[in-house]
Design an enzyme around this catalytic site. Structure first.
Site, PDB file in Angstrom:
ATOM      1  N   CYS A 114       0.835  -1.226   0.000  1.00 16.70           N
ATOM      2  CA  CYS A 114       0.000   0.000   0.000  1.00 16.70           C
ATOM      3  C   CYS A 114       0.856   1.256   0.000  1.00 16.70           C
ATOM      4  O   CYS A 114       0.336   2.359  -0.235  1.00 16.70           O
ATOM      5  CB  CYS A 114      -0.916   0.018   1.204  1.00 16.70           C
ATOM      6  SG  CYS A 114      -1.912  -1.455   1.304  1.00 16.70           S
ATOM      7  N   HIS A 254      -3.518   6.966   3.368  1.00 20.43           N
ATOM      8  CA  HIS A 254      -3.904   5.698   2.743  1.00 20.43           C
ATOM      9  C   HIS A 254      -5.315   5.357   3.219  1.00 20.43           C
ATOM     10  O   HIS A 254      -5.606   5.403   4.418  1.00 20.43           O
ATOM     11  CB  HIS A 254      -2.908   4.608   3.142  1.00 20.43           C
ATOM     12  CG  HIS A 254      -3.334   3.252   2.680  1.00 20.43           C
ATOM     13  ND1 HIS A 254      -3.789   3.021   1.407  1.00 20.43           N
ATOM     14  CD2 HIS A 254      -3.406   2.052   3.330  1.00 20.43           C
ATOM     15  CE1 HIS A 254      -4.109   1.742   1.282  1.00 20.43           C
ATOM     16  NE2 HIS A 254      -3.880   1.133   2.438  1.00 20.43           N
ATOM     17  N   ASN A 284     -10.340  -0.032   0.197  1.00 20.36           N
ATOM     18  CA  ASN A 284      -8.879   0.036   0.238  1.00 20.36           C
ATOM     19  C   ASN A 284      -8.334  -0.441  -1.116  1.00 20.36           C
ATOM     20  O   ASN A 284      -8.516  -1.598  -1.477  1.00 20.36           O
ATOM     21  CB  ASN A 284      -8.393  -0.873   1.379  1.00 20.36           C
ATOM     22  CG  ASN A 284      -6.886  -0.917   1.511  1.00 20.36           C
ATOM     23  OD1 ASN A 284      -6.151  -0.425   0.638  1.00 20.36           O
ATOM     24  ND2 ASN A 284      -6.412  -1.497   2.591  1.00 20.36           N
TER      25      ASN A 284
HETATM   26  N1  ACO Z   1     -18.669  -9.410   8.924  1.00 19.00           N
HETATM   27  C1  ACO Z   1     -19.120  -9.772  10.146  1.00 19.00           C
HETATM   28  N2  ACO Z   1     -18.308 -10.161  11.131  1.00 19.00           N
HETATM   29  C2  ACO Z   1     -16.992 -10.209  10.882  1.00 19.00           C
HETATM   30  C3  ACO Z   1     -16.454  -9.859   9.639  1.00 19.00           C
HETATM   31  C4  ACO Z   1     -17.357  -9.455   8.635  1.00 19.00           C
HETATM   32  N3  ACO Z   1     -16.952  -9.098   7.423  1.00 19.00           N
HETATM   33  N4  ACO Z   1     -15.127 -10.002   9.687  1.00 19.00           N
HETATM   34  C5  ACO Z   1     -14.831 -10.415  10.924  1.00 19.00           C
HETATM   35  N5  ACO Z   1     -15.957 -10.555  11.661  1.00 19.00           N
HETATM   36  C6  ACO Z   1     -16.097 -10.968  13.028  1.00 19.00           C
HETATM   37  C7  ACO Z   1     -14.896 -11.748  13.509  1.00 19.00           C
HETATM   38  O1  ACO Z   1     -15.007 -13.112  13.158  1.00 19.00           O
HETATM   39  C8  ACO Z   1     -14.969 -11.524  15.007  1.00 19.00           C
HETATM   40  O2  ACO Z   1     -15.910 -12.387  15.538  1.00 19.00           O
HETATM   41  P1  ACO Z   1     -15.611 -13.133  16.935  1.00 19.00           P
HETATM   42  O3  ACO Z   1     -15.446 -12.036  17.939  1.00 19.00           O
HETATM   43  O4  ACO Z   1     -16.828 -13.970  17.124  1.00 19.00           O
HETATM   44  O5  ACO Z   1     -14.352 -13.904  16.709  1.00 19.00           O
HETATM   45  C9  ACO Z   1     -15.519 -10.116  15.126  1.00 19.00           C
HETATM   46  O6  ACO Z   1     -16.126  -9.827  13.869  1.00 19.00           O
HETATM   47  C10 ACO Z   1     -14.457  -9.069  15.414  1.00 19.00           C
HETATM   48  O7  ACO Z   1     -13.382  -9.269  14.516  1.00 19.00           O
HETATM   49  P2  ACO Z   1     -12.075  -8.393  14.598  1.00 19.00           P
HETATM   50  O8  ACO Z   1     -11.117  -8.855  13.561  1.00 19.00           O
HETATM   51  O9  ACO Z   1     -11.588  -8.337  16.006  1.00 19.00           O
HETATM   52  O10 ACO Z   1     -12.665  -6.965  14.201  1.00 19.00           O
HETATM   53  P3  ACO Z   1     -11.952  -5.581  14.215  1.00 19.00           P
HETATM   54  O11 ACO Z   1     -12.730  -4.637  15.029  1.00 19.00           O
HETATM   55  O12 ACO Z   1     -10.488  -5.704  14.496  1.00 19.00           O
HETATM   56  O13 ACO Z   1     -12.116  -5.131  12.717  1.00 19.00           O
HETATM   57  C11 ACO Z   1     -10.831  -4.996  10.680  1.00 19.00           C
HETATM   58  C12 ACO Z   1     -11.551  -5.909  11.679  1.00 19.00           C
HETATM   59  C13 ACO Z   1     -11.840  -4.082  10.035  1.00 19.00           C
HETATM   60  C14 ACO Z   1     -10.174  -5.888   9.637  1.00 19.00           C
HETATM   61  C15 ACO Z   1      -9.772  -4.169  11.437  1.00 19.00           C
HETATM   62  O14 ACO Z   1      -8.970  -4.974  12.235  1.00 19.00           O
HETATM   63  C16 ACO Z   1      -8.901  -3.411  10.510  1.00 19.00           C
HETATM   64  O15 ACO Z   1      -9.353  -2.516   9.811  1.00 19.00           O
HETATM   65  N6  ACO Z   1      -7.599  -3.718  10.498  1.00 19.00           N
HETATM   66  C17 ACO Z   1      -6.694  -3.067   9.593  1.00 19.00           C
HETATM   67  C18 ACO Z   1      -6.897  -3.657   8.258  1.00 19.00           C
HETATM   68  C19 ACO Z   1      -6.255  -2.832   7.238  1.00 19.00           C
HETATM   69  O16 ACO Z   1      -6.433  -1.653   7.195  1.00 19.00           O
HETATM   70  N7  ACO Z   1      -5.526  -3.512   6.405  1.00 19.00           N
HETATM   71  C20 ACO Z   1      -4.917  -2.924   5.326  1.00 19.00           C
HETATM   72  C21 ACO Z   1      -3.768  -2.054   5.694  1.00 19.00           C
HETATM   73  S1  ACO Z   1      -2.465  -2.321   4.680  1.00 19.00           S
HETATM   74  C22 ACO Z   1      -3.130  -2.535   3.217  1.00 19.00           C
HETATM   75  O17 ACO Z   1      -3.844  -1.636   2.809  1.00 19.00           O
HETATM   76  C23 ACO Z   1      -2.936  -3.807   2.446  1.00 19.00           C
END
Ligand code: ACO
Length: 327
Positions: A114, A254, A284
């Protein structure tokens, strides 16, 4: 003597097909509410069948040439930042060269996930500053839909396809691109990657069966590092220019996640109206995020001549960076 370098034109391209969060509800076990509240994303664009990264990049490149009032033959160099090249080789920039007819340019890709666009921009700046090149096309372009695991709800809701391009030329006045700081931490390579298809795990039936050609991400870890690295890089870049966040008219981060962006803004002490966000309708797009957002910000009149603009990025590797420039 080094020349001052400015962005002389911008362009972007988004594929026609839109995939909404409601469409995703029919593909994986998720809801619009979950996706939007966790990421700020409502919809993303998805490349058509047969539409490759270079096709999107070339469309953005043509628009950037128009906006700079240049023709393709004026380009000395094309650099594409991407993690989704058309092929292992030739590089995607060569495909773009062919499609736009930039016969005088030499061409290569930069892979910094990214952060690829910002890394490419910094390389390009040095070519123009030294006088080695007069006009350089820098593109961030991605077809992430091709490396997205559409059965993995934790990642497939976040990504989209598109391309953004800028042209760098020497500036007659103003400060142009003032400072870029960049960093990498290869120890954290396992938190965000596509394991298959390279020399570690060459493509085979087994790598396909094991779904190794798709993006893998430890979301929470990535989130934490992204906030820290981007806010530190932005602060350092501004410090080294003798500026503070109050001097910045437009921050273009980003576009990974609205919560990451809000956390960075709060760490920097930036007001909401200083930060440009378009992820709601594009998701993204990795290396394409910043140049597409920039083009939209320019079109929306958010950036005027003399404004201080801050780009800040983070991606797999890990890689990160921040650039300060006067528009
Ligand atoms: N829909 C519904 N539920 C979901 C989904 C979905 N799409 N995805 C995950 N869940 C569930 C999980 O299974 C989990 O359930 P559980 O508690 O029963 O295990 C719950 O939701 C919480 O999951 P988390 O992963 O803890 O959720 P979080 O609040 O951390 O959000 C996210 C997840 C959005 C991916 C966040 O961590 C994030 O944005 N991280 C950064 C990702 C990013 O920006 N990556 C790219 C950067 S670098 C690049 O651009 C390549």
């Amino acid at each position: 003597m080094l020349r001052t370098v400015r962005i002389a034109g911008t362009g972007s391209y988004l594929p026609e097909k839109i995939l909404t969060n409601y469409d995703l509800e029919k593909i994986v076990d998720t809801t619009h509410e979950w996706i939007h509240s966790r990421s700020g994303i409502s919809e993303r664009h998805i490349a058509a069948e047969g539409e490759a990264t270079s096709h999107m990049a070339a469309a953005a490149a043509r628009r950037a040439l128009d906006s700079a009032g240049l023709s393709a033959e004026d380009l000395d160099l094309i650099i594409v930042g991407t993690i989704t090249p058309d092929m292992v080789f030739p590089n995607t920039a060569c495909f773009v060269q062919d499609q736009i007819g930039a016969t005088q340019a030499f061409c290569f890709d930069v892979e910094a996930a990214c952060s690829g666009f910002l890394y490419a921009l910094d390389i390009a700046r040095h070519y123009v500053a030294s006088g080695t090149a007069t006009h350089v096309m820098v593109i961030g372009a991605e077809k992430l839909s091709g490396i997205t695991d559409w059965e993995d709800r934790t990642t497939c809701v976040l990504f989209g396809d598109g391309a953004g391009a800028v042209i760098l030329s020497a500036a007659e006045h103003g400060r142009g691109i003032m400072k870029t700081v960049m960093g990498s931490d290869g120890r954290l390579n396992e938190l965000l990657n596509v394991p298959g298809g390279g020399s570690r795990h060459p493509a085979s039936h087994k790598t396909v069966d094991d779904r190794l050609h798709y993006m893998k991400m430890a979301g929470r870890e990535v989130f934490k590092h992204a906030v820290r690295c981007m806010s530190d890089a932005a602060t350092q870049a501004l410090d080294e220019c003798g500026l503070t966040v109050k001097d910045v008219s437009c921050i273009i981060p980003h576009q990974a996640n609205a919560r990451i962006i809000n956390a960075i803004a709060s760490r920097l002490g930036a007001r909401e109206d200083q930060v440009f966000m378009n992820l709601d309708h594009v998701g993204n797009m990795s290396a394409a995020s910043v140049p597409v957002a920039l083009d939209e910000a320019v079109a929306a009149g958010r950036i005027k001549s003399g404004d201080i603009v801050l780009f800040v990025v983070f991606g797999g590797g890990f890689t990160w960076g921040a650039t300060v420039l006067e528009w």
